[in-house]
Design an enzyme around this catalytic site. Sequence first.
Site, PDB file in Angstrom:
ATOM      1  N   SER A  51      38.762  32.339  31.165  1.00 28.41           N
ATOM      2  CA  SER A  51      38.070  33.575  31.533  1.00 28.41           C
ATOM      3  C   SER A  51      38.524  34.794  30.740  1.00 28.41           C
ATOM      4  O   SER A  51      37.830  35.808  30.727  1.00 28.41           O
ATOM      5  CB  SER A  51      38.248  33.852  33.031  1.00 28.41           C
ATOM      6  OG  SER A  51      39.593  34.190  33.319  1.00 28.41           O
ATOM      7  N   LYS A 114      43.102  39.316  35.030  1.00 26.61           N
ATOM      8  CA  LYS A 114      41.893  39.961  34.514  1.00 26.61           C
ATOM      9  C   LYS A 114      42.258  41.315  33.919  1.00 26.61           C
ATOM     10  O   LYS A 114      43.381  41.796  34.026  1.00 26.61           O
ATOM     11  CB  LYS A 114      40.863  40.170  35.638  1.00 26.61           C
ATOM     12  CG  LYS A 114      40.485  38.917  36.419  1.00 26.61           C
ATOM     13  CD  LYS A 114      39.670  37.931  35.631  1.00 26.61           C
ATOM     14  CE  LYS A 114      39.292  36.709  36.482  1.00 26.61           C
ATOM     15  NZ  LYS A 114      38.593  35.673  35.700  1.00 26.61           N
TER      16      LYS A 114
END
Length: 238
Positions: A51, A114
């Site tokens: 990701s 993230k």
Amino acid sequence: KPEKSSMKQSHPPMTAAEEAWDLAKTVLVAVAIALVLRIVVFQPFNIPSGSMKPNLLVGDFLVGSKPTFGYSKASLVYPLTRMSIDGRIFAGSPERGDIVVFKNKKDGNKDYIKRVIGMPGDQVQMLGGQLHINGSAVQKEFVEVAEDVCGGGDAPTYKETLDNGVSYLVQECSGDDGALDTTAVYHVPAGHYFMMGDNRDQSQDSRVISAVGYIPLDAVVGRAERFFFSVDGAKTKF
């Protein structure tokens, strides 16, 4: 006067029990030091998914710095993370563009890594693959087409530059037509942050409210500070 002996006094040899206890004390001290460092200073993390490509790769190992943002229940190690305590001490705030580790309460308190895109009070939206913050498009420049990166396919790579000067690469596996490339406007609540993966079409992040959503400051573990190595030997851009 009698001469002083230059020889050191010898000690009787240790028994097997004494040697075992001495070794046990050494191990206990080492474990205690490592545990304190892990709770207070840093914690190693492994990247389990793609990701954050192309900047962090599957199998990369990095360190999360805990003092940067202070300490909360999320900063503790399992099973202490289950303690019913609230708040944060020595609190600091992530900045836009930071890569952070946080606990996702909507996914069993798992660690997620993230990038901070939206700050408290911000409005965030994706329009045709273009990131908008508070109504303004984030600068986005084409870099290259990366080959064999999205399940064997190719993907354009861009450099995004935020309003505070932080730049990083993003990867678009589905071009500008991914499921999360056009969204409604997200209104980031006070005390919360909007997190996104750099692999824009293959990241479950704050754009998916039901699975991740807005992340409270108390859920932040620390900032990703140092890259160790990758188990597959691939070069990272982080």
